[in-house]
Design a protein around this motif. Structure first.
Motif, PDB file in Angstrom:
ATOM      1  N   SER A  64     -20.469   2.498 -14.982  1.00 44.14           N
ATOM      2  CA  SER A  64     -19.318   1.620 -14.770  1.00 44.14           C
ATOM      3  C   SER A  64     -18.134   2.448 -14.296  1.00 44.14           C
ATOM      4  N   TYR A 103     -20.090  -1.420 -10.743  1.00 44.75           N
ATOM      5  CA  TYR A 103     -21.220  -1.013 -11.567  1.00 44.75           C
ATOM      6  C   TYR A 103     -22.330  -0.464 -10.684  1.00 44.75           C
ATOM      7  N   SER A 137     -22.852  -3.605  -8.041  1.00 40.93           N
ATOM      8  CA  SER A 137     -22.187  -4.892  -8.214  1.00 40.93           C
ATOM      9  C   SER A 137     -20.730  -4.637  -8.579  1.00 40.93           C
ATOM     10  N   ARG A 138     -19.936  -5.688  -8.550  1.00 41.32           N
ATOM     11  CA  ARG A 138     -18.517  -5.523  -8.870  1.00 41.32           C
ATOM     12  C   ARG A 138     -17.987  -6.764  -9.567  1.00 41.32           C
ATOM     13  N   ASP A 139     -16.945  -6.536 -10.359  1.00 40.23           N
ATOM     14  CA  ASP A 139     -16.214  -7.619 -11.006  1.00 40.23           C
ATOM     15  C   ASP A 139     -14.772  -7.495 -10.541  1.00 40.23           C
ATOM     16  N   ASN A 140     -14.375  -8.325  -9.602  1.00 41.21           N
ATOM     17  CA  ASN A 140     -13.045  -8.201  -9.011  1.00 41.21           C
ATOM     18  C   ASN A 140     -11.939  -8.480 -10.031  1.00 41.21           C
ATOM     19  N   ALA A 141     -12.201  -9.345 -10.981  1.00 37.19           N
ATOM     20  CA  ALA A 141     -11.193  -9.656 -11.992  1.00 37.19           C
ATOM     21  C   ALA A 141     -10.922  -8.467 -12.910  1.00 37.19           C
ATOM     22  N   LYS A 142     -11.917  -7.601 -13.055  1.00 35.26           N
ATOM     23  CA  LYS A 142     -11.785  -6.436 -13.938  1.00 35.26           C
ATOM     24  C   LYS A 142     -11.578  -5.139 -13.157  1.00 35.26           C
ATOM     25  N   ASN A 143     -11.497  -5.233 -11.822  1.00 38.01           N
ATOM     26  CA  ASN A 143     -11.340  -4.023 -10.980  1.00 38.01           C
ATOM     27  C   ASN A 143     -12.420  -2.988 -11.290  1.00 38.01           C
ATOM     28  N   THR A 144     -13.627  -3.461 -11.475  1.00 37.79           N
ATOM     29  CA  THR A 144     -14.724  -2.603 -11.940  1.00 37.79           C
ATOM     30  C   THR A 144     -15.928  -2.710 -11.012  1.00 37.79           C
TER      31      THR A 144
END
Length: 121
Positions: A21, A79, A70-77
């Motif tokens: 992460s 993986y 993959s990415r989580d745009n809301a968490k600026n993260t």
């Protein structure tokens, strides 16, 4: 000030899995592409995988079918799920994010501190 913090590296046996992460924090207006790179001892840093803001992905041939970005745009993260790991995957893994810190400003490349992945029996 922007920081990228990586986590999830470690020692795993061949055939095993790890999930990396990389979370960005600080003065972030928007993030463009995200990616993972790796550097093995005595070798140059190489691209592992990238993902655009819209979710389009690109992989190095050596990891296709085994790794998933993959990415989580809301968490600026971002993986990196790594399956069927091989000894040749052993390296320090670095995340990269293209970040804009103000409206209409340029995107700059930011790097994580690196996390060691060792695949060995």
């Amino acid at each position: 000030q922007v920081q990228l913090v990586e986590s999830g590296g470690g020692l795993v046996q061949p055939g095993g899995s790890l999930r990396l992460s990389c979370a960005a924090s600080g003065s972030i207006f928007s993030i463009n592409a995200m990616g993972w790179y790796r550097q093995a001892p005595g070798k140059q840093r190489e691209l592992v995988a990238t993902i655009t803001r819209g979710g389009s992905t690109n992989y190095a041939d050596s990891v296709k079918g085994r790794f998933t970005i993959s990415r989580d745009n809301a968490k600026n993260t971002v993986y990196l799920q790594m399956n069927s790991l091989k000894p040749e995957d052993t390296a320090v893994y670095y995340c990269n994010q293209g970040i804009r810190t103000r409206d209409w400003g340029p995107f700059y490349n930011y790097w994580g501190q690196g996390t060691q992945v060792t695949v060995s029996s």
